[in-house]
Enzyme design. Structure first.
Site, PDB file in Angstrom:
ATOM      1  N   THR A   1      51.430  51.628  42.539  1.00 24.51           N
ATOM      2  CA  THR A   1      51.574  50.460  42.211  1.00 24.51           C
ATOM      3  C   THR A   1      52.994  50.631  41.442  1.00 24.51           C
ATOM      4  OG1 THR A   1      51.092  49.546  39.707  1.00 24.51           O
ATOM      5  CG2 THR A   1      50.136  51.541  40.198  1.00 24.51           C
ATOM      6  N   ASP A   2      53.360  49.343  40.231  1.00 21.66           N
ATOM      7  CA  ASP A   2      54.349  49.581  39.244  1.00 21.66           C
ATOM      8  C   ASP A   2      54.481  49.713  38.268  1.00 21.66           C
ATOM      9  OD1 ASP A   2      52.764  47.076  38.583  1.00 21.66           O
ATOM     10  OD2 ASP A   2      54.820  45.491  38.642  1.00 21.66           O
ATOM     11  N   GLU A   3      53.110  49.776  37.906  1.00 20.62           N
ATOM     12  CA  GLU A   3      52.491  50.403  36.698  1.00 20.62           C
ATOM     13  C   GLU A   3      52.425  51.363  36.390  1.00 20.62           C
ATOM     14  OE1 GLU A   3      48.526  49.119  35.419  1.00 20.62           O
ATOM     15  OE2 GLU A   3      48.387  47.020  36.285  1.00 20.62           O
TER      16      GLU A   3
ATOM     17  N   TYR B   1      44.376  54.167  33.918  1.00 18.35           N
ATOM     18  CA  TYR B   1      44.356  53.604  35.987  1.00 18.35           C
ATOM     19  C   TYR B   1      46.271  54.181  35.822  1.00 18.35           C
ATOM     20  CZ  TYR B   1      46.340  50.755  39.395  1.00 18.35           C
ATOM     21  OH  TYR B   1      46.505  49.975  40.143  1.00 18.35           O
TER      22      TYR B   1
ATOM     23  N   LYS C   1      47.727  57.116  38.835  1.00 17.54           N
ATOM     24  CA  LYS C   1      48.424  56.327  40.212  1.00 17.54           C
ATOM     25  C   LYS C   1      49.585  57.422  40.176  1.00 17.54           C
ATOM     26  CE  LYS C   1      47.649  53.903  42.884  1.00 17.54           C
ATOM     27  NZ  LYS C   1      46.914  53.510  43.763  1.00 17.54           N
TER      28      LYS C   1
HETATM   29  P1  NAD Z   1      40.215  47.496  44.998  1.00 15.25           P
HETATM   30  O1  NAD Z   1      39.572  48.033  44.034  1.00 15.25           O
HETATM   31  O2  NAD Z   1      40.352  45.851  45.356  1.00 15.25           O
HETATM   32  O3  NAD Z   1      39.535  48.363  46.597  1.00 15.25           O
HETATM   33  C1  NAD Z   1      39.241  49.554  46.672  1.00 15.25           C
HETATM   34  C2  NAD Z   1      38.497  50.151  47.795  1.00 15.25           C
HETATM   35  O4  NAD Z   1      38.194  51.125  47.265  1.00 15.25           O
HETATM   36  C3  NAD Z   1      37.201  49.498  46.916  1.00 15.25           C
HETATM   37  O5  NAD Z   1      37.086  49.029  48.965  1.00 15.25           O
HETATM   38  C4  NAD Z   1      36.514  50.490  46.746  1.00 15.25           C
HETATM   39  O6  NAD Z   1      35.185  50.887  47.873  1.00 15.25           O
HETATM   40  C5  NAD Z   1      37.176  52.250  47.614  1.00 15.25           C
HETATM   41  N1  NAD Z   1      37.256  53.138  47.372  1.00 15.25           N
HETATM   42  C6  NAD Z   1      36.867  53.439  45.529  1.00 15.25           C
HETATM   43  N2  NAD Z   1      37.007  55.170  45.607  1.00 15.25           N
HETATM   44  C7  NAD Z   1      36.655  55.380  46.899  1.00 15.25           C
HETATM   45  C8  NAD Z   1      36.724  56.969  46.985  1.00 15.25           C
HETATM   46  N3  NAD Z   1      36.839  57.835  46.773  1.00 15.25           N
HETATM   47  N4  NAD Z   1      36.528  57.226  48.702  1.00 15.25           N
HETATM   48  C9  NAD Z   1      37.124  55.945  49.633  1.00 15.25           C
HETATM   49  N5  NAD Z   1      36.946  54.502  49.309  1.00 15.25           N
HETATM   50  C10 NAD Z   1      36.648  54.182  47.809  1.00 15.25           C
HETATM   51  O7  NAD Z   1      41.995  47.688  44.889  1.00 15.25           O
HETATM   52  P2  NAD Z   1      42.856  47.229  45.454  1.00 15.25           P
HETATM   53  O8  NAD Z   1      43.450  45.553  44.105  1.00 15.25           O
HETATM   54  O9  NAD Z   1      43.240  46.866  46.408  1.00 15.25           O
HETATM   55  O10 NAD Z   1      43.802  47.923  45.485  1.00 15.25           O
HETATM   56  C11 NAD Z   1      44.296  48.901  46.660  1.00 15.25           C
HETATM   57  C12 NAD Z   1      45.234  49.872  46.242  1.00 15.25           C
HETATM   58  O11 NAD Z   1      47.144  48.854  46.292  1.00 15.25           O
HETATM   59  C13 NAD Z   1      45.349  50.343  44.968  1.00 15.25           C
HETATM   60  O12 NAD Z   1      45.514  51.904  45.173  1.00 15.25           O
HETATM   61  C14 NAD Z   1      45.781  49.328  43.781  1.00 15.25           C
HETATM   62  O13 NAD Z   1      46.108  51.202  42.794  1.00 15.25           O
HETATM   63  C15 NAD Z   1      46.770  49.725  44.480  1.00 15.25           C
HETATM   64  N6  NAD Z   1      47.646  47.975  43.919  1.00 15.25           N
HETATM   65  C16 NAD Z   1      46.855  47.204  43.703  1.00 15.25           C
HETATM   66  C17 NAD Z   1      48.022  46.179  42.899  1.00 15.25           C
HETATM   67  C18 NAD Z   1      46.687  44.963  42.627  1.00 15.25           C
HETATM   68  O14 NAD Z   1      47.410  43.802  42.161  1.00 15.25           O
HETATM   69  N7  NAD Z   1      45.354  44.864  43.126  1.00 15.25           N
HETATM   70  C19 NAD Z   1      48.625  46.474  43.032  1.00 15.25           C
HETATM   71  C20 NAD Z   1      49.731  46.798  43.560  1.00 15.25           C
HETATM   72  C21 NAD Z   1      49.000  48.118  44.076  1.00 15.25           C
HETATM   73  O1  TDX Z   2      40.466  38.068  31.653  1.00 20.56           O
HETATM   74  C1  TDX Z   2      41.884  38.508  31.407  1.00 20.56           C
HETATM   75  N1  TDX Z   2      42.784  38.325  30.411  1.00 20.56           N
HETATM   76  C2  TDX Z   2      43.860  38.338  30.575  1.00 20.56           C
HETATM   77  O2  TDX Z   2      44.422  38.275  29.660  1.00 20.56           O
HETATM   78  C3  TDX Z   2      42.160  39.406  32.566  1.00 20.56           C
HETATM   79  C4  TDX Z   2      41.050  40.505  33.484  1.00 20.56           C
HETATM   80  C5  TDX Z   2      43.617  40.216  32.377  1.00 20.56           C
HETATM   81  N2  TDX Z   2      44.109  39.392  31.229  1.00 20.56           N
HETATM   82  C6  TDX Z   2      46.235  39.464  31.608  1.00 20.56           C
HETATM   83  C7  TDX Z   2      45.781  41.665  31.275  1.00 20.56           C
HETATM   84  C8  TDX Z   2      47.141  41.790  31.897  1.00 20.56           C
HETATM   85  O3  TDX Z   2      48.200  41.409  31.200  1.00 20.56           O
HETATM   86  O4  TDX Z   2      46.712  39.343  32.511  1.00 20.56           O
HETATM   87  C9  TDX Z   2      47.213  40.836  33.087  1.00 20.56           C
HETATM   88  C10 TDX Z   2      46.618  40.971  34.268  1.00 20.56           C
HETATM   89  O5  TDX Z   2      45.086  41.230  34.477  1.00 20.56           O
HETATM   90  P1  TDX Z   2      44.407  42.358  35.171  1.00 20.56           P
HETATM   91  O6  TDX Z   2      45.302  41.374  36.678  1.00 20.56           O
HETATM   92  O7  TDX Z   2      44.140  43.080  34.395  1.00 20.56           O
HETATM   93  O8  TDX Z   2      46.140  43.631  35.862  1.00 20.56           O
HETATM   94  P2  TDX Z   2      47.196  44.213  35.974  1.00 20.56           P
HETATM   95  O9  TDX Z   2      46.117  45.231  34.728  1.00 20.56           O
HETATM   96  O10 TDX Z   2      48.036  43.518  35.327  1.00 20.56           O
HETATM   97  O11 TDX Z   2      46.991  45.426  36.864  1.00 20.56           O
HETATM   98  C11 TDX Z   2      46.826  44.574  38.088  1.00 20.56           C
HETATM   99  O12 TDX Z   2      48.319  45.189  38.610  1.00 20.56           O
HETATM  100  C12 TDX Z   2      48.911  46.103  39.519  1.00 20.56           C
HETATM  101  C13 TDX Z   2      45.706  45.418  38.938  1.00 20.56           C
HETATM  102  O13 TDX Z   2      44.957  45.541  38.631  1.00 20.56           O
HETATM  103  C14 TDX Z   2      46.200  46.892  39.237  1.00 20.56           C
HETATM  104  O14 TDX Z   2      45.635  47.609  40.272  1.00 20.56           O
HETATM  105  C15 TDX Z   2      47.511  46.662  40.288  1.00 20.56           C
HETATM  106  O15 TDX Z   2      47.918  48.395  39.918  1.00 20.56           O
END
Ligand code: NAD
Ligand code: TDX
Length: 374
Positions: free
Chosen positions: A138-140, A163, A167
Site C-alpha cells: 500500500t501507499d500508506e 496497519y 505493511k
Molecule cells: P481484504 O481485507 O478485502 O481481504 C484480505 C483477505 O485476506 C481476506 O480474504 C482474508 O480472509 C484473507 N486473510 C486475512 N488473514 C489471513 C491469513 N492469516 N491467512 C490467509 N488469509 C488471510 O483486503 P483487500 O482490500 O483485498 O487488500 C488486499 C491486499 O492489498 C492487502 O495486502 C492490502 O494491504 C493491500 N492493499 C489494499 C488496498 C485497498 O484499497 N483495499 C490498497 C493498497 C493495497
Molecule cells: O466511514 C468512513 N468515513 C470516512 O470519512 C470511513 C471508513 C473512512 N473515511 C475516510 C478515512 C480516509 O480519509 O475516508 C478515507 C478512506 O478511508 P478507508 O476507506 O478506510 O481507506 P484508507 O484508510 O485510506 O485505506 C485504504 O487504502 C489503502 C485501504 O483500506 C487500505 O487497505 C489500503 O492500504
C-alpha cells in the site's frame, strides 16, 4: 501474458482485491489458480462462487502462517507465481487492536516468504527462473503528504497507523529476502482501491450501502483528507504486468492519478447514484424499499461529520511513472467510469453484501474506543 502454463498461488483470494484478481486470471484463462485464504470477516467464498467446481480452480481454507500447510501446498501445486494479498487491511480495525495485523501481515508474511524460499530453492532451470513472489502493498507505508508532492519508490517509509506499520514491516521482509537470499520478489505499493466485492467497511462501499438505505454517511474530521483512487481491475492489471515483466527485487508504485478529498469523492459517488436512479428503483429488493431505500433523495443530506480518525493521514498521492514507463501500464478507468461500474455492480449484487455481512459487521464506527481510553 499468453502462456497457459503459469500457475497462480493466490493468498487472500477470497478478499476484495484478491477476489478480483482470481476472476481476472481465471476469466482470461491465464492458468490454474490455488487460493489459500483464512476466511476472516473480510474473506468470503461467495466472492468466488462462480468458479466453484471449475477444473482450474482450487480453494483451501487456511492461514498463510501455517507453515506445514503452505509447504505442502507449494510442493503439490508447484506454482509459477505466489501472489500475496492476504492481510488485515482496515486502518480503523488496526486502531482498535493491532494484534491480528502483526500476526498476519508481519508474522504470516514472514512464514510465507520462508516457505517460498524453501520451495524456490527446490526448483531447477526454467521453473526457478520464472518463479516470482509478488507482495501486494500500500501507499500508506509512506505516511502522509502535505498539500504538494507525490510518493515515489524512493520516498522513505513513515507509516502512521498500526496497519501501515505492519505493511511496512512486511515490505521490509520482502526486500530482505530478495537482498539476502535472492528470492525473486516483486512488490507493488498501491493507492486506495474500489470496485466490486469490497467489504462495506471502507469509505466507498460503506457510503454506497448507507446511501441506498437512506442512512447517515459518516465523514471523519473535516472531510478534506485526500486519497488517490484506483479501480480494482486496474490494480489487478498492474500486478499481472509486474508478474510478466517486472524486474526481480523491483518495487512499483501504482496509482490512479485521481486525487480527491473525501467530500469531493462522495459528490462524485452521489452523481453516479443519480445517474442510476432507474436501476436503483428496478433492482432494489422490496424489503429494502420497505425499509427506506430511496432514489430521489438528496444524498448530500446523509453526510454526517463525526470525530476524526486518530492519526488520520491527510493526503496520499502516488507517482506511478515508473510502472507506466517501464511496463507500459496505465489505468483504463477514470474515477467517473470506475465509480459508475461500482455503483451498478453494488445495486445488482445486494445479495452478496447481505451474505458477507451476516453476523459480522453492521456499519458501526470502528477505531475510536481505544484512542478515547488513552
Ligand atoms: P481484504 O481485507 O478485502 O481481504 C484480505 C483477505 O485476506 C481476506 O480474504 C482474508 O480472509 C484473507 N486473510 C486475512 N488473514 C489471513 C491469513 N492469516 N491467512 C490467509 N488469509 C488471510 O483486503 P483487500 O482490500 O483485498 O487488500 C488486499 C491486499 O492489498 C492487502 O495486502 C492490502 O494491504 C493491500 N492493499 C489494499 C488496498 C485497498 O484499497 N483495499 C490498497 C493498497 C493495497
Ligand atoms: O466511514 C468512513 N468515513 C470516512 O470519512 C470511513 C471508513 C473512512 N473515511 C475516510 C478515512 C480516509 O480519509 O475516508 C478515507 C478512506 O478511508 P478507508 O476507506 O478506510 O481507506 P484508507 O484508510 O485510506 O485505506 C485504504 O487504502 C489503502 C485501504 O483500506 C487500505 O487497505 C489500503 O492500504
Amino acid at each position: 501474458m499468453t502462456t497457459t502454463t503459469n500457475k497462480f498461488f493466490i493468498t487472500g483470494g477470497a478478499g476484495f482485491i484478491g477476489g478480483n484478481f482470481v476472476h481476472k486470471v481465471l476469466g482470461a484463462e491465464l492458468g490454474p489458480v490455488l487460493v489459500l485464504d483464512r476466511l476472516t470477516y473480510a474473506g468470503h467464498r461467495a466472492t468466488l462462487r462462480s468458479w466453484e467446481g471449475h477444473p482450474a480452480f482450487r480453494f483451501v481454507r487456511g492461514d498463510i502462517g501455517d507453515r506445514a500447510l503452505v509447504r505442502q501446498l507449494l510442493k503439490d501445486f508447484q506454482p509459477t507465481f505466489l501472489v500475496n494479498f492476504a492481510a488485515e487491511s482496515h486502518v480503523d480495525r488496526s486502531i482498535e487492536s493491532a494484534e491480528d495485523f502483526i500476526q498476519t501481515n508481519v508474522v504470516g508474511t514472514y512464514a510465507l516468504l520462508d516457505e517460498a524460499l524453501r520451495y524456490w530453492q527446490s526448483l531447477k532451470g526454467v521453473e526457478a527462473r520464472r518463479f516470482r513472489f509478488h507482495h501486494v502493498s500500500t501507499d500508506e507505508v509512506y505516511g502522509s503528504l502535505g498539500t504538494t508532492g507525490y510518493f515515489t519508490e524512493q520516498t522513505p517509509y513513515a507509516p502512521n497507523s498500526p496497519y501501515a506499520a505492519s505493511k511496512a514491516a512486511s515490505d521490509h521482509l520482502v526486500r530482505a529476502y530478495h537482498q539476502t537470499y535472492q528470492l525473486p520478489t516483486t512488490l507493488t505499493n498501491c493507492s486506495n482501491n474500489y470496485g466490486p466485492y469490497q467489504f462495506p467497511e471502507k469509505l466507498i462501499p460503506l457510503a454506497l450501502m448507507n446511501a441506498l438505505e437512506g442512512q447517515p454517511i459518516p465523514v471523519y474530521g473535516d472531510g478534506l483528507n485526500i486519497r488517490d483512487w484506483l479501480y480494482v481491475e486496474d490494480h489487478c492489471d498492474a500486478i499481472l504486468q509486474v508478474l510478466a515483466h517486472g524486474e526481480r527485487g523491483a518495487i512499483y508504485n501504482v496509482g490512479g492519478n485521481s486525487e480527491q478529498t473525501n467530500l469531493d469523492l462522495l459528490q462524485a459517488l452521489f452523481a453516479c447514484l443519480g445517474d442510476q436512479a432507474d436501476l436503483i428503483r428496478e433492482q432494489s429488493r422490496p424489503t429494502v424499499a420497505q425499509s427506506g431505500t430511496r432514489t430521489d433523495i438528496d444524498y448530500r443530506s446523509l453526510i454526517t461529520f463525526v470525530p476524526d480518525r486518530p492519526g488520520h493521514d491527510r493526503r496520499y498521492a502516488i507517482d506511478s511513472s515508473k510502472i507506466r514507463r517501464e511496463l507500459g501500464w496505465a489505468p483504463k478507468e477514470t474515477l467517473r467510469t470506475g465509480l459508475a461500474k461500482t455503483v451498478i455492480w453494488t445495486v445488482k449484487n445486494l445479495a452478496w453484501r447481505d451474505e458477507v455481512l451476516q453476523g459480522t459487521y453492521s456499519g458501526e464506527r470502528l477505531g475510536q474506543s481505544k484512542a478515547a481510553r488513552d
